[in-house]
Design a protein around this motif. Sequence first.
Motif, PDB file in Angstrom:
ATOM      1  N   THR A 129       0.868  -1.182   0.000  1.00  0.00           N
ATOM      2  CA  THR A 129       0.000   0.000   0.000  1.00  0.00           C
ATOM      3  C   THR A 129       0.902   1.229   0.000  1.00  0.00           C
ATOM      4  N   SER A 130       0.632   2.147  -0.922  1.00  0.00           N
ATOM      5  CA  SER A 130       1.484   3.327  -1.024  1.00  0.00           C
ATOM      6  C   SER A 130       0.777   4.430  -1.802  1.00  0.00           C
ATOM      7  N   PRO A 131       0.918   5.688  -1.366  1.00  0.00           N
ATOM      8  CA  PRO A 131       0.297   6.760  -2.158  1.00  0.00           C
ATOM      9  C   PRO A 131       0.918   6.894  -3.541  1.00  0.00           C
ATOM     10  N   GLY A 157       2.708  -0.001   5.019  1.00  0.00           N
ATOM     11  CA  GLY A 157       3.790   0.860   5.494  1.00  0.00           C
ATOM     12  C   GLY A 157       3.291   1.691   6.666  1.00  0.00           C
ATOM     13  N   TYR A 198       4.796   5.397   9.224  1.00  0.00           N
ATOM     14  CA  TYR A 198       5.802   6.470   9.371  1.00  0.00           C
ATOM     15  C   TYR A 198       6.052   7.147   8.009  1.00  0.00           C
ATOM     16  N   GLU A 199       7.308   7.209   7.559  1.00  0.00           N
ATOM     17  CA  GLU A 199       7.583   7.851   6.257  1.00  0.00           C
ATOM     18  C   GLU A 199       7.427   6.873   5.093  1.00  0.00           C
ATOM     19  N   GLY A 200       7.095   5.630   5.412  1.00  0.00           N
ATOM     20  CA  GLY A 200       6.967   4.631   4.354  1.00  0.00           C
ATOM     21  C   GLY A 200       8.005   3.531   4.523  1.00  0.00           C
ATOM     22  N   SER A 240      -2.474   2.457  -4.374  1.00  0.00           N
ATOM     23  CA  SER A 240      -2.884   3.641  -3.609  1.00  0.00           C
ATOM     24  C   SER A 240      -4.402   3.633  -3.546  1.00  0.00           C
ATOM     25  N   ILE A 241      -4.978   4.106  -2.428  1.00  0.00           N
ATOM     26  CA  ILE A 241      -6.439   4.187  -2.413  1.00  0.00           C
ATOM     27  C   ILE A 241      -6.918   5.613  -2.711  1.00  0.00           C
ATOM     28  N   GLY A 242      -6.022   6.494  -3.075  1.00  0.00           N
ATOM     29  CA  GLY A 242      -6.458   7.845  -3.456  1.00  0.00           C
ATOM     30  C   GLY A 242      -5.346   8.849  -3.234  1.00  0.00           C
ATOM     31  N   TYR A 300      -4.210  11.166  -1.345  1.00  0.00           N
ATOM     32  CA  TYR A 300      -4.074  11.783  -0.024  1.00  0.00           C
ATOM     33  C   TYR A 300      -3.154  10.884   0.784  1.00  0.00           C
ATOM     34  N   LEU A 339      -2.287   8.864   4.198  1.00  0.00           N
ATOM     35  CA  LEU A 339      -2.762   8.248   5.445  1.00  0.00           C
ATOM     36  C   LEU A 339      -1.569   8.068   6.375  1.00  0.00           C
ATOM     37  N   GLY A 377      -0.853   5.296   7.808  1.00  0.00           N
ATOM     38  CA  GLY A 377      -0.321   3.957   7.563  1.00  0.00           C
ATOM     39  C   GLY A 377      -1.151   3.224   6.533  1.00  0.00           C
ATOM     40  N   GLY A 378      -0.663   2.064   6.128  1.00  0.00           N
ATOM     41  CA  GLY A 378      -1.347   1.292   5.091  1.00  0.00           C
ATOM     42  C   GLY A 378      -2.508   0.447   5.595  1.00  0.00           C
ATOM     43  N   ALA A 417      -5.872   1.493   4.240  1.00  0.00           N
ATOM     44  CA  ALA A 417      -5.838   1.190   2.795  1.00  0.00           C
ATOM     45  C   ALA A 417      -6.016  -0.313   2.563  1.00  0.00           C
TER      46      ALA A 417
HETATM   47  C1  LIG Z   1       2.653   8.644   5.866  1.00  0.00           C
HETATM   48  S1  LIG Z   1       2.569   7.436   4.617  1.00  0.00           S
HETATM   49  C2  LIG Z   1       4.079   7.702   3.738  1.00  0.00           C
HETATM   50  C3  LIG Z   1       3.940   8.729   2.660  1.00  0.00           C
HETATM   51  C4  LIG Z   1       5.178   8.912   1.831  1.00  0.00           C
HETATM   52  N1  LIG Z   1       6.219   9.545   2.591  1.00  0.00           N
HETATM   53  C5  LIG Z   1       4.870   9.752   0.603  1.00  0.00           C
HETATM   54  O1  LIG Z   1       4.961  10.969   0.662  1.00  0.00           O
HETATM   55  O2  LIG Z   1       4.476   9.159  -0.442  1.00  0.00           O
HETATM   56  C6  LIG Z   1       2.857   5.933   5.477  1.00  0.00           C
HETATM   57  C7  LIG Z   1       2.233   4.712   4.847  1.00  0.00           C
HETATM   58  O3  LIG Z   1       0.836   4.875   4.771  1.00  0.00           O
HETATM   59  C8  LIG Z   1       0.326   4.151   3.662  1.00  0.00           C
HETATM   60  N2  LIG Z   1      -0.432   5.093   2.837  1.00  0.00           N
HETATM   61  C9  LIG Z   1      -0.519   6.423   3.004  1.00  0.00           C
HETATM   62  N3  LIG Z   1      -1.322   6.980   2.095  1.00  0.00           N
HETATM   63  C10 LIG Z   1      -1.788   5.981   1.319  1.00  0.00           C
HETATM   64  C11 LIG Z   1      -2.652   5.924   0.202  1.00  0.00           C
HETATM   65  N4  LIG Z   1      -3.207   7.016  -0.314  1.00  0.00           N
HETATM   66  N5  LIG Z   1      -2.897   4.718  -0.339  1.00  0.00           N
HETATM   67  C12 LIG Z   1      -2.340   3.593   0.165  1.00  0.00           C
HETATM   68  N6  LIG Z   1      -1.492   3.594   1.224  1.00  0.00           N
HETATM   69  C13 LIG Z   1      -1.219   4.762   1.795  1.00  0.00           C
HETATM   70  C14 LIG Z   1       1.511   3.520   2.961  1.00  0.00           C
HETATM   71  O4  LIG Z   1       1.612   2.179   3.364  1.00  0.00           O
HETATM   72  C15 LIG Z   1       2.669   4.361   3.453  1.00  0.00           C
HETATM   73  O5  LIG Z   1       3.867   3.628   3.451  1.00  0.00           O
END
Ligand SMILES: C[S@@+](CC[C@H](N)C(=O)[O-])C[C@H]1O[C@@H](n2cnc3c(N)ncnc32)[C@H](O)[C@@H]1O
Length: 240
Positions: A85-87, A111, A113-115, A129-131, A133, A135, A137-138, A141
């Motif tokens: 899961t990742s943005p 993920g 924290y910072e990923g 990614s679910i959108g 924005y 979150l 954490g994953g 998502a």
């Molecule tokens: C704070 S986020 C990290 C964001 C990353 N530093 C960036 O700017 O792309 C932490 C974790 O939340 C999950 N996450 C955050 N936004 C998400 C999204 N829109 N879709 C899916 N997972 C998301 C992912 O697993 C990610 O590793």
Amino acid sequence: MKIDILTLFPEMYDGFLSSSIIKRAIDKGVVEIRVIDYRDYSSDKHHKVDDTIYGGGAGMLISVVPIANCLKDIDGAKDAKKIITSPTGATFNQEKAKALAKEEHIIIVCGHYEGIDARVNNYIDEEISIGDYILTGGEVASMVVVDSVVRLLPGAITEESIVDESFNNNLLEYDQFTKPASFDGYDVPFVLTNGNHEEIRKWRHLNSLAKTYLRRPDLIDQNKLTKEEKEYLSSLQKDN
Ligand SMILES: C[S@@+](CC[C@H](N)C(=O)[O-])C[C@H]1O[C@@H](n2cnc3c(N)ncnc32)[C@H](O)[C@@H]1O
């Protein structure tokens, strides 16, 4: 189907897995869902899973080590669809949910924290990614993905419920109503109460088409519209 979710916060899934349709699907054996804490796979004696970022930057990044170790320990992981899961991933949608519902085994990595260290991509098949924005954490998502996939599995809900839904045939679902037929001066459209199935079908199709055209025109493929549908949509344009 088997689903393994890799997370640092397994407790977040307690309510999700013990409620409603997901719980029923688990109880009926439609899906087997395991939540695995990948902190248990840390090589650090204090079970630390994150560290500072090479090159500098705010926050902590999750190490690839516990995730790779965890994936290596899961039976059948080689043949499973491994998702992170990742943005920065491809945006999830109903088409993707349908494709995932055909898999036998899915593994979802969350993920926090910072990923996660980018080398995790060597161990997974795709990022979702679910959108657009961010979150914390994953976990949420992963619940979105699991929820939308599980309800599509045979035996999870009645098959008719899945036929007339938004995004099927690139349309949003038509408006639906239940009793009472009249409330606070608002009436259910008469056509839906008169028992004429052909008229109901037509009303629903046009309502669905109009709703999609006005709210999500990007879903409509103009080339696939019939002459009548095009005329109907241009009459809506005139009305607006
Ligand atoms: C704070 S986020 C990290 C964001 C990353 N530093 C960036 O700017 O792309 C932490 C974790 O939340 C999950 N996450 C955050 N936004 C998400 C999204 N829109 N879709 C899916 N997972 C998301 C992912 O697993 C990610 O590793």
